[in-house]
Design a protein around this motif. Structure first.
Motif, mmCIF file in Angstrom:
data_model
loop_
_atom_site.group_PDB
_atom_site.id
_atom_site.type_symbol
_atom_site.label_atom_id
_atom_site.label_comp_id
_atom_site.label_asym_id
_atom_site.label_seq_id
_atom_site.Cartn_x
_atom_site.Cartn_y
_atom_site.Cartn_z
ATOM 1 N N ARG A 44 0.844 -1.205 0.000
ATOM 2 C CA ARG A 44 0.000 0.000 0.000
ATOM 3 C C ARG A 44 0.881 1.257 0.000
ATOM 4 O O ARG A 44 0.790 2.094 0.901
ATOM 5 N N PRO A 45 1.739 1.427 -1.010
ATOM 6 C CA PRO A 45 2.672 2.569 -0.987
ATOM 7 C C PRO A 45 1.972 3.929 -0.956
ATOM 8 O O PRO A 45 2.486 4.875 -0.356
ATOM 9 N N LYS A 46 0.798 4.029 -1.584
ATOM 10 C CA LYS A 46 0.084 5.313 -1.576
ATOM 11 C C LYS A 46 -0.398 5.688 -0.176
ATOM 12 O O LYS A 46 -0.629 6.861 0.118
ATOM 13 N N ASP A 47 -0.565 4.692 0.701
ATOM 14 C CA ASP A 47 -1.083 4.952 2.046
ATOM 15 C C ASP A 47 0.008 5.226 3.079
ATOM 16 O O ASP A 47 -0.296 5.405 4.263
ATOM 17 N N VAL A 48 1.258 5.292 2.631
ATOM 18 C CA VAL A 48 2.359 5.488 3.583
ATOM 19 C C VAL A 48 2.193 6.794 4.357
ATOM 20 O O VAL A 48 2.624 6.904 5.508
ATOM 21 N N TYR A 49 1.533 7.800 3.738
ATOM 22 C CA TYR A 49 1.389 9.064 4.459
ATOM 23 C C TYR A 49 0.580 8.903 5.747
ATOM 24 O O TYR A 49 0.712 9.717 6.669
ATOM 25 N N THR A 50 -0.250 7.844 5.843
ATOM 26 C CA THR A 50 -0.975 7.626 7.098
ATOM 27 C C THR A 50 -0.019 7.232 8.218
ATOM 28 O O THR A 50 -0.306 7.483 9.397
ATOM 29 N N LEU A 51 1.112 6.635 7.880
ATOM 30 C CA LEU A 51 2.130 6.361 8.904
ATOM 31 C C LEU A 51 2.718 7.669 9.420
ATOM 32 O O LEU A 51 3.074 7.788 10.598
ATOM 33 N N GLY A 52 2.817 8.653 8.522
ATOM 34 C CA GLY A 52 3.240 9.977 8.957
ATOM 35 C C GLY A 52 2.244 10.589 9.925
ATOM 36 O O GLY A 52 2.624 11.214 10.925
ATOM 37 N N LEU A 53 0.949 10.384 9.648
ATOM 38 C CA LEU A 53 -0.074 10.905 10.555
ATOM 39 C C LEU A 53 0.033 10.265 11.934
ATOM 40 O O LEU A 53 -0.213 10.916 12.953
ATOM 41 N N VAL A 54 0.404 8.992 11.973
ATOM 42 C CA VAL A 54 0.554 8.288 13.252
ATOM 43 C C VAL A 54 1.560 9.006 14.143
ATOM 44 O O VAL A 54 1.380 9.113 15.362
ATOM 45 N N VAL A 55 2.626 9.536 13.542
ATOM 46 C CA VAL A 55 3.677 10.184 14.337
ATOM 47 C C VAL A 55 3.600 11.706 14.269
ATOM 48 O O VAL A 55 4.543 12.405 14.643
ATOM 49 N N GLY A 56 2.454 12.214 13.781
ATOM 50 C CA GLY A 56 2.215 13.659 13.826
ATOM 51 C C GLY A 56 2.786 14.459 12.688
ATOM 52 O O GLY A 56 2.985 15.673 12.814
ATOM 53 N N LEU A 57 3.043 13.828 11.537
ATOM 54 C CA LEU A 57 3.586 14.538 10.387
ATOM 55 C C LEU A 57 2.477 14.830 9.378
ATOM 56 O O LEU A 57 1.750 13.925 8.976
ATOM 57 N N SER A 58 2.357 16.074 8.950
ATOM 58 C CA SER A 58 1.451 16.412 7.860
ATOM 59 C C SER A 58 2.015 15.846 6.559
ATOM 60 O O SER A 58 3.191 15.464 6.482
ATOM 61 N N GLN A 59 1.189 15.822 5.524
ATOM 62 C CA GLN A 59 1.675 15.341 4.235
ATOM 63 C C GLN A 59 2.846 16.185 3.746
ATOM 64 O O GLN A 59 3.829 15.659 3.229
ATOM 65 N N GLU A 60 2.744 17.520 3.917
ATOM 66 C CA GLU A 60 3.809 18.406 3.444
ATOM 67 C C GLU A 60 5.099 18.163 4.211
ATOM 68 O O GLU A 60 6.190 18.113 3.629
ATOM 69 N N LYS A 61 4.985 18.000 5.537
ATOM 70 C CA LYS A 61 6.186 17.750 6.347
ATOM 71 C C LYS A 61 6.801 16.403 5.969
ATOM 72 O O LYS A 61 8.033 16.289 5.838
ATOM 73 N N LEU A 62 5.960 15.387 5.793
ATOM 74 C CA LEU A 62 6.478 14.075 5.402
ATOM 75 C C LEU A 62 7.179 14.158 4.056
ATOM 76 O O LEU A 62 8.262 13.593 3.861
ATOM 77 N N LYS A 63 6.573 14.867 3.122
ATOM 78 C CA LYS A 63 7.165 15.004 1.790
ATOM 79 C C LYS A 63 8.553 15.644 1.872
ATOM 80 O O LYS A 63 9.503 15.173 1.242
ATOM 81 N N ASN A 64 8.675 16.708 2.653
ATOM 82 C CA ASN A 64 9.957 17.396 2.766
ATOM 83 C C ASN A 64 11.011 16.518 3.433
ATOM 84 O O ASN A 64 12.189 16.511 3.034
ATOM 85 N N LEU A 65 10.612 15.773 4.468
ATOM 86 C CA LEU A 65 11.559 14.905 5.159
ATOM 87 C C LEU A 65 11.992 13.737 4.275
ATOM 88 O O LEU A 65 13.172 13.349 4.272
ATOM 89 N N VAL A 66 11.036 13.169 3.537
ATOM 90 C CA VAL A 66 11.370 12.063 2.625
ATOM 91 C C VAL A 66 12.317 12.556 1.533
ATOM 92 O O VAL A 66 13.267 11.859 1.148
ATOM 93 N N ARG A 67 12.082 13.773 1.052
ATOM 94 C CA ARG A 67 12.974 14.336 0.030
ATOM 95 C C ARG A 67 14.411 14.441 0.559
ATOM 96 O O ARG A 67 15.365 14.081 -0.135
ATOM 97 N N ALA A 68 14.548 14.924 1.792
ATOM 98 C CA ALA A 68 15.885 15.083 2.368
ATOM 99 C C ALA A 68 16.566 13.732 2.612
ATOM 100 O O ALA A 68 17.781 13.603 2.448
ATOM 101 N N GLU A 69 15.773 12.721 2.978
ATOM 102 C CA GLU A 69 16.352 11.426 3.347
ATOM 103 C C GLU A 69 16.545 10.500 2.154
ATOM 104 O O GLU A 69 17.541 9.760 2.083
#
Length: 280
Positions: free
Chosen positions: A58-83
């Motif tokens: 379920r790769p499209k649903d990975v952003y829900t894992l970000g929600l689990v730890v308090g990351l918005s979609q935008e924050k997750l996107k920026n962190l994934v880009r850096a990593e």
């Protein structure tokens, strides 16, 4: 010093661009989160291995894992880009789901957070807290801006003018500036338009004004810069709006229009297109 009457009249014409969204009504976005949550709840064990398999499926649903730890979609996107050198968590999950899950767990304690949350009981206060810290406003801002872009694009299409959307146009001395719409294209822009709509306030309005200032800064003498700016958020950010209105007052941009002013904008656009030889 009192505000210019023309500016006050402009502010009086601002309209609400986004409709109220009942948070209790299901939407496609909320349903996606609901189904992802159900699938996480169905896992017999939560550990890195099970979450890696889940992310692979379920790769499209990975952003829900970000929600689990308090990351918005935008924050997750920026962190994934850096990593992972990509702004797409879908691509990161497809390329190496194990590395993605390991990073989320090492950095944000994903496994422990998910184990603690997925079967917990939540109070009414918890629901309101979650809504109060959500990114609903940012989503609404995107909708408001797109509404203005669509309205401007419809006018340009109706006139039969060539155009391009969202990028950087070339101005004097080869400098570039941002624009939401240009005519005919970005390298050869003759007419540029900023489309800025906000119903909420915040730093994004300051950023929008900075973009319009950048457009005015790099324009060459016979290049047109228009702004179509609306939304009740500007009433709460008058300092920023004054800066933008001053650009129109001083002639550094060629006009500022609300959605209610679109007939006047079209008239000005036709005149500009005729002057640069794009309309007879």
């Amino acid at each position: 010093m009192a505000d210019n009457p023309e500016m006050l009249a402009y502010l009086a014409r601002l309209q609400k661009l986004t409709a109220h969204v009942d948070p209790t009504i299901s939407t496609p976005a909320s349903n996606e989160i609901k189904f992802a949550a159900w699938s996480l709840g169905a896992l017999s064990v939560i550990d890195r291995a099970s979450l890696t398999a889940w992310a692979q499926n379920r790769p499209k649903d990975v952003y829900t894992l970000g929600l689990v730890v308090g990351l918005s979609q935008e924050k997750l996107k920026n962190l994934v880009r850096a990593e992972f050198n990509t702004a797409s968590w879908v691509k990161a999950a497809k390329d190496d789901a194990a590395a993605l899950i390991a990073w989320l767990d090492d950095t944000f304690n994903l496994v422990a957070s998910l184990n603690a949350q997925r079967f917990a009981s939540y109070t009414f206060a918890d629901v309101l807290i979650a809504r109060g810290t959500s990114r609903t406003a940012a989503t609404s801002a995107g909708v408001a801006g797109k509404l203005i872009e669509d309205a401007v694009e419809d006018i340009v299409k109706g006139l039969g003018l060539p155009y391009a959307m969202r990028g950087r146009f070339t101005g004097r001395n080869g400098e570039t500036g941002p624009a939401d719409l240009v005519i005919p294209d970005f390298p050869n822009a003759k007419i540029t338009v900023a489309c800025k709509g906000f119903d909420s306030t915040g730093s994004k309005l300051t950023a929008a004004v900075t973009e319009v200032e950048a457009m005015a800064q790099v324009r060459y003498a016979d290049q047109y810069v228009f702004g179509v700016v609306d939304g009740i958020g500007w009433n709460g950010r008058r300092g920023d709006f004054r800066r933008m209105f001053a650009l129109a007052e001083s002639g550094r941009i060629d006009g500022l229009y609300t959605l209610a002013d679109l007939p006047r904008f079209e008239t000005a656009l036709v005149a500009a297109a005729q002057r640069v030889g794009l309309l007879p």
